[in-house]
Write a protein that holds these residues in place. Structure first.
Motif, PDB file in Angstrom:
ATOM      1  N   ASP A 194       0.815  -1.216   0.000  1.00 25.81           N
ATOM      2  CA  ASP A 194       0.000   0.000   0.000  1.00 25.81           C
ATOM      3  C   ASP A 194       0.853   1.272   0.000  1.00 25.81           C
ATOM      4  OD1 ASP A 194       0.978  -0.118   2.574  1.00 25.81           O
ATOM      5  OD2 ASP A 194      -0.973  -0.420   3.533  1.00 25.81           O
ATOM      6  N   GLY A 195       2.173   1.115   0.033  1.00 25.55           N
ATOM      7  CA  GLY A 195       3.059   2.274   0.003  1.00 25.55           C
ATOM      8  C   GLY A 195       3.080   3.064   1.296  1.00 25.55           C
ATOM      9  N   LEU A 196       2.680   2.441   2.398  1.00 27.86           N
ATOM     10  CA  LEU A 196       2.630   3.116   3.695  1.00 27.86           C
ATOM     11  C   LEU A 196       3.728   2.594   4.612  1.00 27.86           C
ATOM     12  CD1 LEU A 196      -1.228   3.021   4.373  1.00 27.86           C
ATOM     13  CD2 LEU A 196       0.115   4.887   3.364  1.00 27.86           C
ATOM     14  N   VAL A 197       4.201   3.468   5.489  1.00 30.71           N
ATOM     15  CA  VAL A 197       5.136   3.056   6.534  1.00 30.71           C
ATOM     16  C   VAL A 197       4.565   3.490   7.882  1.00 30.71           C
ATOM     17  CG1 VAL A 197       7.165   3.176   5.035  1.00 30.71           C
ATOM     18  CG2 VAL A 197       6.506   5.186   6.396  1.00 30.71           C
ATOM     19  N   PRO A 198       4.846   2.697   8.937  1.00 28.59           N
ATOM     20  CA  PRO A 198       4.395   3.091  10.272  1.00 28.59           C
ATOM     21  C   PRO A 198       5.127   4.340  10.736  1.00 28.59           C
ATOM     22  CG  PRO A 198       5.095   0.782  10.225  1.00 28.59           C
ATOM     23  CD  PRO A 198       5.534   1.404   8.943  1.00 28.59           C
ATOM     24  N   ALA A 199       4.391   5.204  11.435  1.00 28.53           N
ATOM     25  CA  ALA A 199       4.969   6.417  12.027  1.00 28.53           C
ATOM     26  C   ALA A 199       4.639   6.410  13.516  1.00 28.53           C
ATOM     27  CB  ALA A 199       4.412   7.660  11.354  1.00 28.53           C
ATOM     28  N   ILE A 200       5.666   6.185  14.327  1.00 30.47           N
ATOM     29  CA  ILE A 200       5.504   6.179  15.782  1.00 30.47           C
ATOM     30  C   ILE A 200       5.638   7.612  16.266  1.00 30.47           C
ATOM     31  CG2 ILE A 200       6.458   5.331  17.957  1.00 30.47           C
ATOM     32  CD1 ILE A 200       7.677   3.010  16.173  1.00 30.47           C
ATOM     33  N   ILE A 201       4.635   8.072  17.002  1.00 29.44           N
ATOM     34  CA  ILE A 201       4.611   9.460  17.470  1.00 29.44           C
ATOM     35  C   ILE A 201       5.006   9.491  18.943  1.00 29.44           C
ATOM     36  CG2 ILE A 201       3.247  11.558  17.664  1.00 29.44           C
ATOM     37  CD1 ILE A 201       3.654  10.484  14.770  1.00 29.44           C
ATOM     38  N   GLN A 202       6.029  10.281  19.235  1.00 26.96           N
ATOM     39  CA  GLN A 202       6.595  10.362  20.585  1.00 26.96           C
ATOM     40  C   GLN A 202       6.628  11.807  21.053  1.00 26.96           C
ATOM     41  OE1 GLN A 202      10.917   9.828  20.822  1.00 26.96           O
ATOM     42  NE2 GLN A 202      10.643   8.494  22.591  1.00 26.96           N
ATOM     43  N   ASP A 203       6.213  12.041  22.288  1.00 33.56           N
ATOM     44  CA  ASP A 203       6.291  13.377  22.856  1.00 33.56           C
ATOM     45  C   ASP A 203       7.759  13.760  23.028  1.00 33.56           C
ATOM     46  OD1 ASP A 203       6.486  15.445  25.035  1.00 33.56           O
ATOM     47  OD2 ASP A 203       4.305  15.292  24.949  1.00 33.56           O
ATOM     48  N   ALA A 204       8.153  14.884  22.477  1.00 30.96           N
ATOM     49  CA  ALA A 204       9.555  15.308  22.519  1.00 30.96           C
ATOM     50  C   ALA A 204      10.020  15.585  23.943  1.00 30.96           C
ATOM     51  CB  ALA A 204       9.752  16.551  21.658  1.00 30.96           C
ATOM     52  N   ALA A 205       9.116  16.017  24.812  1.00 25.03           N
ATOM     53  CA  ALA A 205       9.504  16.362  26.183  1.00 25.03           C
ATOM     54  C   ALA A 205       9.507  15.148  27.102  1.00 25.03           C
ATOM     55  CB  ALA A 205       8.571  17.438  26.735  1.00 25.03           C
ATOM     56  N   THR A 206       8.424  14.362  27.097  1.00 24.84           N
ATOM     57  CA  THR A 206       8.306  13.249  28.041  1.00 24.84           C
ATOM     58  C   THR A 206       8.878  11.951  27.508  1.00 24.84           C
ATOM     59  OG1 THR A 206       6.136  12.536  27.226  1.00 24.84           O
ATOM     60  CG2 THR A 206       6.170  14.250  28.944  1.00 24.84           C
ATOM     61  N   LYS A 207       9.062  11.865  26.190  1.00 27.99           N
ATOM     62  CA  LYS A 207       9.537  10.656  25.497  1.00 27.99           C
ATOM     63  C   LYS A 207       8.495   9.543  25.488  1.00 27.99           C
ATOM     64  CE  LYS A 207      13.380  12.751  24.826  1.00 27.99           C
ATOM     65  NZ  LYS A 207      13.499  13.533  23.614  1.00 27.99           N
ATOM     66  N   ASN A 208       7.276   9.816  25.920  1.00 31.26           N
ATOM     67  CA  ASN A 208       6.218   8.808  25.875  1.00 31.26           C
ATOM     68  C   ASN A 208       5.708   8.638  24.452  1.00 31.26           C
ATOM     69  OD1 ASN A 208       6.207   8.296  28.649  1.00 31.26           O
ATOM     70  ND2 ASN A 208       4.830   9.991  29.044  1.00 31.26           N
ATOM     71  N   VAL A 209       5.351   7.403  24.100  1.00 30.56           N
ATOM     72  CA  VAL A 209       4.739   7.139  22.804  1.00 30.56           C
ATOM     73  C   VAL A 209       3.272   7.544  22.890  1.00 30.56           C
ATOM     74  CG1 VAL A 209       4.097   5.358  21.139  1.00 30.56           C
ATOM     75  CG2 VAL A 209       6.344   5.297  22.219  1.00 30.56           C
ATOM     76  N   LEU A 210       2.849   8.379  21.957  1.00 25.76           N
ATOM     77  CA  LEU A 210       1.489   8.917  21.984  1.00 25.76           C
ATOM     78  C   LEU A 210       0.532   8.135  21.095  1.00 25.76           C
ATOM     79  CD1 LEU A 210       2.322  12.737  21.775  1.00 25.76           C
ATOM     80  CD2 LEU A 210       2.023  11.310  23.820  1.00 25.76           C
ATOM     81  N   MET A 211       0.995   7.758  19.908  1.00 22.44           N
ATOM     82  CA  MET A 211       0.124   7.060  18.971  1.00 22.44           C
ATOM     83  C   MET A 211       0.951   6.434  17.865  1.00 22.44           C
ATOM     84  SD  MET A 211      -1.571  10.073  16.591  1.00 22.44           S
ATOM     85  CE  MET A 211      -2.217   8.884  15.420  1.00 22.44           C
ATOM     86  N   LEU A 212       0.273   5.652  17.030  1.00 27.25           N
ATOM     87  CA  LEU A 212       0.876   5.082  15.833  1.00 27.25           C
ATOM     88  C   LEU A 212      -0.020   5.424  14.654  1.00 27.25           C
ATOM     89  CD1 LEU A 212       2.849   3.098  14.349  1.00 27.25           C
ATOM     90  CD2 LEU A 212       1.190   1.309  14.871  1.00 27.25           C
ATOM     91  N   GLY A 213       0.583   5.940  13.603  1.00 28.64           N
ATOM     92  CA  GLY A 213      -0.151   6.227  12.375  1.00 28.64           C
ATOM     93  C   GLY A 213       0.626   5.697  11.190  1.00 28.64           C
ATOM     94  N   TYR A 214       0.133   6.002   9.982  1.00 25.47           N
ATOM     95  CA  TYR A 214       0.808   5.547   8.768  1.00 25.47           C
ATOM     96  C   TYR A 214       0.997   6.722   7.821  1.00 25.47           C
ATOM     97  CZ  TYR A 214      -0.034   0.895  10.505  1.00 25.47           C
ATOM     98  OH  TYR A 214      -0.030  -0.229  11.299  1.00 25.47           O
TER      99      TYR A 214
END
Length: 199
Positions: free
Chosen positions: A10-30
């Motif tokens: 499908d031409g998509l790659v996973p994008a892991i979203i991380q808070d720059a300050a806390t380093k917590n993972v917020l969500m996963l998108g494509y």
């Protein structure tokens, strides 16, 4: 940055979203190539929505944008790690993250140590512990102990024995964590004060 969008049909790659300050993972998108380019251009994270079959900028309806801070690809060039400054909650449920977790800072073992200190302070069977005995003696004794450890750390800093310097530094930090709790604060409060001063 080179991303291999051809690995998935499908031409998509996973994008892991991380808070720059806390380093917590917020969500996963494509993301596809167009989503990546729009993210870089606008500095607002944009995904390819598989349900809507179109580009979708996070926050375009809610106003809870994810402002781009940094972007890295992994060793296989087929996954993105995107550091962001979130504007509001990230999850559509209103939660800070898509894992229903509060997006607060953690400090590795130091946060674990804060929890241990709190448990020993409040535990009925912890009354014989060193930590509990310090709390029982009160704020003056705790503050005095921090002062003693600070002096010992300064003395060791002026010598050439790195092992003793680190030993005393650990003692100082440990007793400082106790003092923070005795005053009703945690490392998160110290981080907040430092962030206020940062320009």
């Amino acid at each position: 940055m080179k991303i291999d969008f051809s690995k998935n049909a499908d031409g998509l790659v996973p994008a892991i979203i991380q808070d720059a300050a806390t380093k917590n993972v917020l969500m996963l998108g494509y993301m596809n190539q167009a989503a990546l380019e729009k993210t870089q251009e606008t500095e607002k994270v944009t995904f390819f929505s598989r349900s809507k079959q179109r580009l979708w900028t996070k926050g375009e309806e809610s106003g809870n944008f994810l402002h781009l801070v940094d972007m890295k690809n992994d060793c296989d060039n087929d996954t993105l790690l995107i550091s962001v400054k979130p504007l509001g909650p990230t999850c559509h449920t209103g939660s800070d993250t898509c894992w229903d977790a509060e997006n607060t800072s953690t400090f590795g073992f130091l946060s674990q140590l804060e929890n241990i200190i709190e448990q020993r302070r409040t535990s009925a069977d912890g009354k014989s512990s060193y930590v509990a005995s310090l709390f029982e003696k009160g704020i003056n004794k705790i503050a005095q102990k921090v002062g003693e450890e600070a002096i010992e750390t300064v003395i060791e800093a002026k010598d050439d024995n790195d092992e003793l310097f680190l030993y005393e530094s650990a003692d100082l930090l440990f007793h400082y964590l106790i003092l923070l709790q005795a005053k009703g604060f945690t490392l998160i409060d110290i981080e907040a004060e430092l962030l206020k001063r940062h320009k």
